[in-house]
Design an enzyme around this catalytic site. Structure first.
Site, PDB file in Angstrom:
ATOM      1  N   ILE A   1      72.255 -74.593  -7.563  1.00 13.40           N
ATOM      2  CA  ILE A   1      73.525 -74.374  -6.860  1.00 13.40           C
ATOM      3  C   ILE A   1      73.262 -73.865  -5.444  1.00 13.40           C
ATOM      4  O   ILE A   1      74.163 -73.406  -4.774  1.00 13.40           O
ATOM      5  CB  ILE A   1      74.409 -73.375  -7.650  1.00 13.40           C
ATOM      6  CG1 ILE A   1      73.686 -72.031  -7.880  1.00 13.40           C
ATOM      7  CG2 ILE A   1      74.820 -73.976  -8.985  1.00 13.40           C
ATOM      8  CD1 ILE A   1      74.541 -70.964  -8.575  1.00 13.40           C
TER       9      ILE A   1
ATOM     10  N   CYS B   1      96.029 -64.007  -0.451  1.00 16.07           N
ATOM     11  CA  CYS B   1      97.193 -63.947  -1.353  1.00 16.07           C
ATOM     12  C   CYS B   1      97.004 -62.900  -2.451  1.00 16.07           C
ATOM     13  O   CYS B   1      97.912 -62.663  -3.242  1.00 16.07           O
ATOM     14  CB  CYS B   1      97.452 -65.317  -1.984  1.00 16.07           C
ATOM     15  SG  CYS B   1      96.391 -65.681  -3.389  1.00 16.07           S
TER      16      CYS B   1
ATOM     17  N   ASN C   1      56.049 -79.915 -14.125  1.00 12.61           N
ATOM     18  CA  ASN C   1      56.570 -78.584 -14.465  1.00 12.61           C
ATOM     19  C   ASN C   1      55.419 -77.614 -14.730  1.00 12.61           C
ATOM     20  O   ASN C   1      54.345 -78.035 -15.168  1.00 12.61           O
ATOM     21  CB  ASN C   1      57.453 -78.698 -15.723  1.00 12.61           C
ATOM     22  CG  ASN C   1      58.571 -77.690 -15.722  1.00 12.61           C
ATOM     23  OD1 ASN C   1      59.409 -77.703 -14.835  1.00 12.61           O
ATOM     24  ND2 ASN C   1      58.591 -76.795 -16.690  1.00 12.61           N
TER      25      ASN C   1
ATOM     26  N   ILE D   1      55.745 -77.903  -8.206  1.00  9.57           N
ATOM     27  CA  ILE D   1      56.347 -79.152  -7.734  1.00  9.57           C
ATOM     28  C   ILE D   1      56.235 -79.333  -6.220  1.00  9.57           C
ATOM     29  O   ILE D   1      56.043 -80.446  -5.740  1.00  9.57           O
ATOM     30  CB  ILE D   1      57.786 -79.280  -8.246  1.00  9.57           C
ATOM     31  CG1 ILE D   1      58.323 -80.662  -7.958  1.00  9.57           C
ATOM     32  CG2 ILE D   1      58.697 -78.219  -7.650  1.00  9.57           C
ATOM     33  CD1 ILE D   1      59.160 -81.212  -9.024  1.00  9.57           C
TER      34      ILE D   1
ATOM     35  N   PHE E   1      65.276 -69.053 -13.988  1.00  7.04           N
ATOM     36  CA  PHE E   1      65.907 -68.282 -15.069  1.00  7.04           C
ATOM     37  C   PHE E   1      64.921 -67.958 -16.183  1.00  7.04           C
ATOM     38  O   PHE E   1      64.804 -66.836 -16.626  1.00  7.04           O
ATOM     39  CB  PHE E   1      67.100 -69.063 -15.640  1.00  7.04           C
ATOM     40  CG  PHE E   1      68.182 -69.302 -14.624  1.00  7.04           C
ATOM     41  CD1 PHE E   1      69.150 -68.346 -14.385  1.00  7.04           C
ATOM     42  CD2 PHE E   1      68.201 -70.473 -13.874  1.00  7.04           C
ATOM     43  CE1 PHE E   1      70.125 -68.540 -13.421  1.00  7.04           C
ATOM     44  CE2 PHE E   1      69.173 -70.678 -12.907  1.00  7.04           C
ATOM     45  CZ  PHE E   1      70.134 -69.711 -12.680  1.00  7.04           C
ATOM     46  N   ARG E   2      64.170 -69.009 -16.635  1.00  5.40           N
ATOM     47  CA  ARG E   2      63.350 -68.853 -17.839  1.00  5.40           C
ATOM     48  C   ARG E   2      61.858 -68.868 -17.591  1.00  5.40           C
ATOM     49  O   ARG E   2      61.086 -68.739 -18.527  1.00  5.40           O
ATOM     50  CB  ARG E   2      63.733 -69.947 -18.858  1.00  5.40           C
ATOM     51  CG  ARG E   2      65.179 -69.842 -19.276  1.00  5.40           C
ATOM     52  CD  ARG E   2      65.629 -70.977 -20.179  1.00  5.40           C
ATOM     53  NE  ARG E   2      67.070 -70.900 -20.406  1.00  5.40           N
ATOM     54  CZ  ARG E   2      67.996 -71.324 -19.560  1.00  5.40           C
ATOM     55  NH1 ARG E   2      67.651 -71.895 -18.425  1.00  5.40           N
ATOM     56  NH2 ARG E   2      69.282 -71.193 -19.839  1.00  5.40           N
TER      57      ARG E   2
ATOM     58  N   ALA F   1      65.835 -75.058 -11.524  1.00  3.24           N
ATOM     59  CA  ALA F   1      65.515 -73.854 -10.751  1.00  3.24           C
ATOM     60  C   ALA F   1      64.060 -73.804 -10.263  1.00  3.24           C
ATOM     61  O   ALA F   1      63.783 -73.213  -9.223  1.00  3.24           O
ATOM     62  CB  ALA F   1      65.831 -72.627 -11.601  1.00  3.24           C
TER      63      ALA F   1
ATOM     64  N   HIS G   1      75.794 -78.375 -11.720  1.00  2.96           N
ATOM     65  CA  HIS G   1      76.342 -77.033 -11.962  1.00  2.96           C
ATOM     66  C   HIS G   1      77.081 -76.466 -10.761  1.00  2.96           C
ATOM     67  O   HIS G   1      77.259 -75.257 -10.653  1.00  2.96           O
ATOM     68  CB  HIS G   1      75.221 -76.088 -12.429  1.00  2.96           C
ATOM     69  CG  HIS G   1      74.703 -76.447 -13.795  1.00  2.96           C
ATOM     70  ND1 HIS G   1      73.484 -76.035 -14.280  1.00  2.96           N
ATOM     71  CD2 HIS G   1      75.259 -77.199 -14.786  1.00  2.96           C
ATOM     72  CE1 HIS G   1      73.313 -76.520 -15.516  1.00  2.96           C
ATOM     73  NE2 HIS G   1      74.366 -77.233 -15.839  1.00  2.96           N
TER      74      HIS G   1
ATOM     75  N   CYS H   1      91.292 -63.244  -2.045  1.00  5.10           N
ATOM     76  CA  CYS H   1      91.990 -64.133  -1.113  1.00  5.10           C
ATOM     77  C   CYS H   1      93.067 -63.322  -0.377  1.00  5.10           C
ATOM     78  O   CYS H   1      93.471 -62.252  -0.846  1.00  5.10           O
ATOM     79  CB  CYS H   1      92.631 -65.241  -1.935  1.00  5.10           C
ATOM     80  SG  CYS H   1      93.585 -66.435  -1.018  1.00  5.10           S
TER      81      CYS H   1
HETATM   82  P1  OAD Z   1      64.841 -72.600 -15.990  1.00  2.00           P
HETATM   83  O1  OAD Z   1      64.591 -71.273 -15.383  1.00  2.00           O
HETATM   84  O2  OAD Z   1      65.336 -72.651 -17.371  1.00  2.00           O
HETATM   85  O3  OAD Z   1      63.504 -73.459 -15.943  1.00  2.00           O
HETATM   86  C1  OAD Z   1      62.720 -73.543 -14.784  1.00  2.00           C
HETATM   87  C2  OAD Z   1      61.432 -74.274 -15.146  1.00  2.00           C
HETATM   88  O4  OAD Z   1      60.743 -74.535 -13.936  1.00  2.00           O
HETATM   89  C3  OAD Z   1      60.510 -73.464 -16.030  1.00  2.00           C
HETATM   90  O5  OAD Z   1      60.016 -74.328 -17.061  1.00  2.00           O
HETATM   91  C4  OAD Z   1      59.370 -73.037 -15.083  1.00  2.00           C
HETATM   92  O6  OAD Z   1      58.111 -72.958 -15.724  1.00  2.00           O
HETATM   93  C5  OAD Z   1      59.379 -74.166 -14.098  1.00  2.00           C
HETATM   94  N1  OAD Z   1      58.912 -73.813 -12.759  1.00  2.00           N
HETATM   95  C6  OAD Z   1      59.084 -72.661 -12.065  1.00  2.00           C
HETATM   96  N2  OAD Z   1      58.578 -72.756 -10.828  1.00  2.00           N
HETATM   97  C7  OAD Z   1      58.040 -74.019 -10.742  1.00  2.00           C
HETATM   98  C8  OAD Z   1      57.355 -74.726  -9.704  1.00  2.00           C
HETATM   99  N3  OAD Z   1      57.120 -74.194  -8.528  1.00  2.00           N
HETATM  100  N4  OAD Z   1      56.977 -75.992  -9.978  1.00  2.00           N
HETATM  101  C9  OAD Z   1      57.194 -76.562 -11.186  1.00  2.00           C
HETATM  102  N5  OAD Z   1      57.826 -75.940 -12.194  1.00  2.00           N
HETATM  103  C10 OAD Z   1      58.255 -74.687 -11.962  1.00  2.00           C
HETATM  104  O7  OAD Z   1      65.800 -73.385 -14.969  1.00  2.00           O
HETATM  105  P2  OAD Z   1      66.737 -74.634 -15.268  1.00  2.00           P
HETATM  106  O8  OAD Z   1      66.085 -75.594 -16.172  1.00  2.00           O
HETATM  107  O9  OAD Z   1      67.223 -75.115 -13.941  1.00  2.00           O
HETATM  108  O10 OAD Z   1      72.775 -72.779 -15.507  1.00  2.00           O
HETATM  109  O11 OAD Z   1      67.932 -73.927 -16.020  1.00  2.00           O
HETATM  110  C11 OAD Z   1      69.058 -74.675 -16.328  1.00  2.00           C
HETATM  111  C12 OAD Z   1      70.292 -73.846 -16.175  1.00  2.00           C
HETATM  112  O12 OAD Z   1      70.137 -72.600 -16.862  1.00  2.00           O
HETATM  113  C13 OAD Z   1      70.616 -73.404 -14.765  1.00  2.00           C
HETATM  114  O13 OAD Z   1      71.252 -74.413 -14.012  1.00  2.00           O
HETATM  115  C14 OAD Z   1      71.535 -72.260 -15.000  1.00  2.00           C
HETATM  116  C15 OAD Z   1      70.765 -71.556 -16.081  1.00  2.00           C
HETATM  117  O14 OAD Z   1      71.506 -70.765 -16.915  1.00  2.00           O
HETATM  118  C16 OAD Z   1      73.906 -72.114 -15.328  1.00  2.00           C
HETATM  119  O15 OAD Z   1      73.967 -71.055 -14.738  1.00  2.00           O
HETATM  120  C17 OAD Z   1      75.086 -72.804 -15.919  1.00  2.00           C
END
Ligand code: OAD
Length: 241
Positions: A106, A153, A214, A232, A34-35, A23, A122, A151
């Site tokens: 996504i 249907c 990151n 990034i 998300f986090r 993300a 995902h 839908c």
């Molecule tokens: P997270 O939100 O868990 O992590 C995003 C990371 O990117 C964090 O460590 C941020 O510090 C970092 N970040 C944010 N902006 C940035 C930038 N501009 N440059 C560099 N780093 C940056 O997202 P994911 O790891 O993708 O799944 O989360 C994994 C999955 O958790 C998602 O695919 C989703 C979610 O629940 C489902 O919905 C199944």
């Protein structure tokens, strides 16, 4: 040599680069992660977002699922444009240096930037189907729906995204493992690496050049040949390609 020079050198010397992202790759396009500090999981909701984005919740509370999904995921994506990170990765593929982008996102922004081999662990908001008859629907069927999209249907339309409790697509898994195990440079960026099995695929990398870009620290930093704490888009945007 500073980190940017090292990254440039790694890229110049590689021909089977794989990028693995999440993300954080799209936050510079205006889509919340998300986090991260401003992430969706820090918002206050009636249910916690990890619960909302689960298969059983979708079946039990489709109205609440769609309220969150529409508001927080679909609508912000409709106007989003690829940023410098998406563009640099598309360029690396065009140059014949990058074999795959593996993403947990996504939003379809890698394809919009021109990337062709995008392995969407995902799923994607751009594919949707009726749970009853299987009819396929484009994103507009969701983005323009008022409440739960149905839908013709009568069945409920479900996005082809992997919700919690759902398995990943087998073909995407094997393509991911193949690309990562053959990579000569693995760049990981914009992901907290806390969601499995997605994060576990990094273990198939056999090379010595793992790069992590990151904003926050990750559990893979200690295994990396190079870590860059930065945005990034700003980092990949500085590459000379
Ligand atoms: P997270 O939100 O868990 O992590 C995003 C990371 O990117 C964090 O460590 C941020 O510090 C970092 N970040 C944010 N902006 C940035 C930038 N501009 N440059 C560099 N780093 C940056 O997202 P994911 O790891 O993708 O799944 O989360 C994994 C999955 O958790 C998602 O695919 C989703 C979610 O629940 C489902 O919905 C199944």
């Amino acid at each position: 040599m500073d980190s940017m020079q090292t990254l440039q050198q790694y890229i110049d010397q590689s021909s089977r680069i794989v990028f693995f992202g999440g993300a954080g790759v799209s936050t510079e396009s205006g889509i919340k992660d998300f986090r991260g500090v401003d992430g969706l999981y820090h918002l206050k909701y009636k249910y916690n977002p990890e619960t909302i984005l689960s298969h059983s919740f979708f079946l039990r509370h489709p109205e609440d699922f769609y309220e969150f999904y529409q508001d927080k995921i679909v609508q912000p994506t409709l106007t989003a444009q690829p940023n410098a990170a998406h563009c640099a990765l598309a360029r690396l593929e065009e140059l014949g240096k990058l074999t795959a982008v593996v993403t947990q996102n996504i939003d379809g922004l890698h394809q919009m930037a021109g990337s062709r081999n995008v392995l969407e662990l995902h799923g994607t908001i751009h594919r949707n189907y009726c749970m009853q008859c299987g009819q396929a629907y484009p994103l507009e069927a969701i983005s323009q729906a008022d409440g739960v999209p149905h839908c013709q249907c009568g069945g409920i339309i479900k996005p082809d995204v992997v919700l919690y409790e759902e398995p990943l697509n087998d073909t995407v898994i094997s393509q991911t493992i193949q690309a990562i195990s053959q990579a000569d440079l693995l760049i990981v960026g914009g992901t907290s690496l806390t969601v499995y099995p997605a994060a576990s695929f990094l273990d198939f990398y056999q090379g010595s050049r793992l790069v992590v870009i990151n904003l926050d620290i990750t559990s893979y930093d200690s295994k990396a040949a190079l870590t860059i704490n930065g945005k990034i888009g700003e980092v990949l945007g500085q590459l000379k390609l």
